[in-house]
Write a protein that holds these residues in place. Structure first.
Motif, PDB file in Angstrom:
ATOM      1  N   VAL A 155       0.837  -1.204   0.000  1.00 26.71           N
ATOM      2  CA  VAL A 155       0.000   0.000   0.000  1.00 26.71           C
ATOM      3  C   VAL A 155       0.871   1.254   0.000  1.00 26.71           C
ATOM      4  CG1 VAL A 155      -1.757   1.286   1.280  1.00 26.71           C
ATOM      5  CG2 VAL A 155      -1.818  -1.217   1.258  1.00 26.71           C
ATOM      6  N   LEU A 156       2.018   1.154   0.662  1.00 23.56           N
ATOM      7  CA  LEU A 156       2.882   2.321   0.855  1.00 23.56           C
ATOM      8  C   LEU A 156       3.823   2.508  -0.333  1.00 23.56           C
ATOM      9  CD1 LEU A 156       3.654   1.730   4.633  1.00 23.56           C
ATOM     10  CD2 LEU A 156       1.912   3.218   3.635  1.00 23.56           C
ATOM     11  N   GLN A 157       3.239   2.849  -1.464  1.00 22.09           N
ATOM     12  CA  GLN A 157       4.012   3.101  -2.673  1.00 22.09           C
ATOM     13  C   GLN A 157       3.609   4.453  -3.249  1.00 22.09           C
ATOM     14  OE1 GLN A 157       2.883   0.382  -5.922  1.00 22.09           O
ATOM     15  NE2 GLN A 157       1.284  -0.435  -4.593  1.00 22.09           N
ATOM     16  N   SER A 158       4.411   4.950  -4.156  1.00 21.12           N
ATOM     17  CA  SER A 158       4.136   6.276  -4.713  1.00 21.12           C
ATOM     18  C   SER A 158       2.866   6.265  -5.564  1.00 21.12           C
ATOM     19  CB  SER A 158       5.318   6.764  -5.551  1.00 21.12           C
ATOM     20  OG  SER A 158       5.287   6.180  -6.848  1.00 21.12           O
ATOM     21  N   GLY A 159       2.338   7.449  -5.779  1.00 21.84           N
ATOM     22  CA  GLY A 159       1.134   7.577  -6.591  1.00 21.84           C
ATOM     23  C   GLY A 159       1.363   7.239  -8.047  1.00 21.84           C
ATOM     24  N   ASN A 160       2.625   7.128  -8.458  1.00 23.91           N
ATOM     25  CA  ASN A 160       2.932   6.770  -9.841  1.00 23.91           C
ATOM     26  C   ASN A 160       2.482   5.357 -10.185  1.00 23.91           C
ATOM     27  OD1 ASN A 160       4.355   9.217 -10.639  1.00 23.91           O
ATOM     28  ND2 ASN A 160       5.954   8.569  -9.227  1.00 23.91           N
ATOM     29  N   HIS A 161       2.274   4.517  -9.142  1.00 27.46           N
ATOM     30  CA  HIS A 161       1.867   3.133  -9.372  1.00 27.46           C
ATOM     31  C   HIS A 161       0.353   2.955  -9.390  1.00 27.46           C
ATOM     32  CE1 HIS A 161       6.058   2.588  -7.755  1.00 27.46           C
ATOM     33  NE2 HIS A 161       6.102   1.878  -8.859  1.00 27.46           N
ATOM     34  N   MET A 162      -0.384   4.035  -9.198  1.00 30.10           N
ATOM     35  CA  MET A 162      -1.840   3.954  -9.215  1.00 30.10           C
ATOM     36  C   MET A 162      -2.336   3.576 -10.610  1.00 30.10           C
ATOM     37  SD  MET A 162      -4.350   6.949  -7.795  1.00 30.10           S
ATOM     38  CE  MET A 162      -3.542   6.916  -6.211  1.00 30.10           C
ATOM     39  N   VAL A 163      -3.284   2.668 -10.682  1.00 34.03           N
ATOM     40  CA  VAL A 163      -3.812   2.255 -11.990  1.00 34.03           C
ATOM     41  C   VAL A 163      -5.101   2.981 -12.338  1.00 34.03           C
ATOM     42  CG1 VAL A 163      -2.718  -0.013 -11.908  1.00 34.03           C
ATOM     43  CG2 VAL A 163      -5.044   0.254 -11.011  1.00 34.03           C
ATOM     44  N   ALA A 164      -5.778   3.528 -11.336  1.00 33.94           N
ATOM     45  CA  ALA A 164      -7.011   4.280 -11.588  1.00 33.94           C
ATOM     46  C   ALA A 164      -7.343   5.102 -10.358  1.00 33.94           C
ATOM     47  CB  ALA A 164      -8.168   3.345 -11.922  1.00 33.94           C
ATOM     48  N   ALA A 165      -8.094   6.165 -10.581  1.00 31.58           N
ATOM     49  CA  ALA A 165      -8.541   7.016  -9.474  1.00 31.58           C
ATOM     50  C   ALA A 165      -9.840   7.684  -9.879  1.00 31.58           C
ATOM     51  CB  ALA A 165      -7.481   8.062  -9.129  1.00 31.58           C
ATOM     52  N   GLY A 166     -10.596   8.090  -8.889  1.00 35.41           N
ATOM     53  CA  GLY A 166     -11.839   8.768  -9.201  1.00 35.41           C
ATOM     54  C   GLY A 166     -12.475   9.373  -7.969  1.00 35.41           C
ATOM     55  N   TYR A 167     -13.535  10.096  -8.203  1.00 35.05           N
ATOM     56  CA  TYR A 167     -14.348  10.610  -7.101  1.00 35.05           C
ATOM     57  C   TYR A 167     -15.789  10.675  -7.560  1.00 35.05           C
ATOM     58  CZ  TYR A 167     -13.970  15.195  -9.501  1.00 35.05           C
ATOM     59  OH  TYR A 167     -14.014  16.214 -10.429  1.00 35.05           O
ATOM     60  N   LYS A 311       4.882   6.718   4.390  1.00 31.62           N
ATOM     61  CA  LYS A 311       5.415   5.745   5.346  1.00 31.62           C
ATOM     62  C   LYS A 311       4.319   5.162   6.228  1.00 31.62           C
ATOM     63  CE  LYS A 311      10.007   7.910   5.600  1.00 31.62           C
ATOM     64  NZ  LYS A 311       9.777   8.880   4.522  1.00 31.62           N
ATOM     65  N   LYS A 312       3.160   5.823   6.252  1.00 33.51           N
ATOM     66  CA  LYS A 312       2.019   5.345   7.046  1.00 33.51           C
ATOM     67  C   LYS A 312       0.758   5.442   6.194  1.00 33.51           C
ATOM     68  CE  LYS A 312       2.713   8.567  10.028  1.00 33.51           C
ATOM     69  NZ  LYS A 312       2.549   9.469  11.200  1.00 33.51           N
ATOM     70  N   ILE A 313      -0.234   4.619   6.488  1.00 31.16           N
ATOM     71  CA  ILE A 313      -1.423   4.607   5.633  1.00 31.16           C
ATOM     72  C   ILE A 313      -2.263   5.877   5.785  1.00 31.16           C
ATOM     73  CG2 ILE A 313      -1.539   2.093   5.508  1.00 31.16           C
ATOM     74  CD1 ILE A 313      -3.861   2.165   7.506  1.00 31.16           C
ATOM     75  N   HIS A 314      -2.122   6.559   6.920  1.00 28.21           N
ATOM     76  CA  HIS A 314      -2.893   7.792   7.109  1.00 28.21           C
ATOM     77  C   HIS A 314      -1.991   9.030   7.085  1.00 28.21           C
ATOM     78  CE1 HIS A 314      -6.548   5.559   7.869  1.00 28.21           C
ATOM     79  NE2 HIS A 314      -5.960   4.864   8.832  1.00 28.21           N
TER      80      HIS A 314
END
Length: 336
Positions: A155-167, A311-314
């Motif tokens: 889970v603790l990886q950069s946003g560059n690894h995101m495959v999708a996002a939305g709101y 470094k932390k989920i929150h």
């Protein structure tokens, strides 16, 4: 009504068909993402219905508890969190779930595990519920490397690894904005059909805008560059027209307006919150991903937002996001 208008009314593309069309471009796809997205959409429809009848169903007010952030939970916070946890777990396509409302990540039971991680804020801006202001759900999706032995490190990886996002914004209408890394598209819920219909294809943010969005109540605690930037928005020294201030206090509503009209949304670090206020995994990353896909920028004050490695989920972070030129204007002084 002319014939062209009638044709537009009947030229309907639902979000399910849209995703299936995108899936067909990848012959190796097994449809897992499509199934996951259908469950997210179902959760959004449920929460939208709950928000719309909150006053009548006595879903306004506090639940009597606080979440991991130390914030008082609204009744709809608790309901929305349960809805999305259940919807995502039952999809059979998720492995780890990270919610703003839960202190620890949720690891889906092995029999129902899939290859996706979903980080989400089930009801952003819920403090506005009682006065009828727009609220929303924010989500970001990653892929897990090891489905059998998943760990929180994935889970603790950069946003560059995101495959999708939305709101999904719940307001005068319900709008779901989605990016799978190939641009941004907006879908509006048609209550009569119960379907999200493509209404904003290939969304692009203007290169420069006339609006800035920030909580100026925190101004006394800002650093010099931030205060100077906001001052220049109000009293530009180059003779141009001042920017207009628009601030709802619900990130989904403020970012959605910024995406449509251009400008900048900023939630800087300050003396009270030196590490920023917004959460990286389920607020900063998804909104930054969408903004970049729409042609804008997202910056933390020190680096590109999606380059952060939490470094932390929150974990929290400052963020400045919006039109390319507006964010560019604030980057140089903040880096000094």
């Amino acid at each position: 009504m002319d014939h062209a208008t009638e044709v537009r009314k009947t030229d309907l593309l639902s979000i399910s068909c849209f995703v299936l069309n995108e899936q067909s471009k990848y012959p190796e796809s097994r449809g897992d993402f499509t199934i996951l997205l259908n469950h997210i959409v179902l959760g959004c429809k449920y929460v939208c219905a709950a928000v719309n009848k909150a006053g009548l169903a006595k879903l306004t007010g506090l639940a009597g508890e606080t979440n991991v952030q130390g914030e008082e939970q609204k009744k709809l916070d608790v309901l929305s969190n349960e809805v999305f946890i259940n919807a995502l777990s039952s999809s059979g396509r998720t492995c780890i779930l990270v919610s703003e409302e839960d202190e620890e990540a949720t690891f889906v039971e092995p029999a129902k595990r899939g290859k996706y991680i979903v980080c989400f804020d089930p009801l952003d801006g819920s403090s506005n519920i009682d006065c009828g202001v727009s609220v929303g759900t924010i989500f970001g999706i990653y892929m897990v490397k090891d489905v059998k032995e998943p760990s929180i490190d994935e889970v603790l990886q950069s946003g560059n690894h995101m495959v999708a996002a939305g709101y999904c914004m719940y307001g005068s209408f319900c709008e779901l904005v989605l990016s799978t890394g190939c641009g941004v598209n907006g879908f509006t819920l048609d209550p009569s059909l119960g379907e999200f219909i493509l209404t904003h294809p290939n969304m692009k943010i203007p290169k420069k805008g006339k609006i800035y969005s920030v909580n100026e109540g925190n101004a006394k605690n800002w650093d010099g560059p931030t205060a100077k930037y906001v001052e220049n928005c109000k009293f530009p020294k180059d003779g141009s027209s001042p920017k207009s201030l628009r601030y709802v206090g619900s990130m989904v509503a403020d970012v959605h307006r910024t995406l449509l009209y251009g400008g900048i949304f900023l939630y800087p670090a300050d003396k009270k919150s030196p590490n920023g206020k917004l959460r990286v995994l389920y607020e900063v990353f998804p909104m930054s991903f969408i903004m970049e896909q729409a042609g804008g920028q997202a910056f933390t004050g020190k680096q590109r937002a999606l380059d952060l490695v939490p470094k932390k989920i929150h974990e929290r972070s400052p963020v400045f996001l919006g039109s390319h030129d507006d964010v560019e204007e604030i980057k140089a002084p903040l880096r000094c």
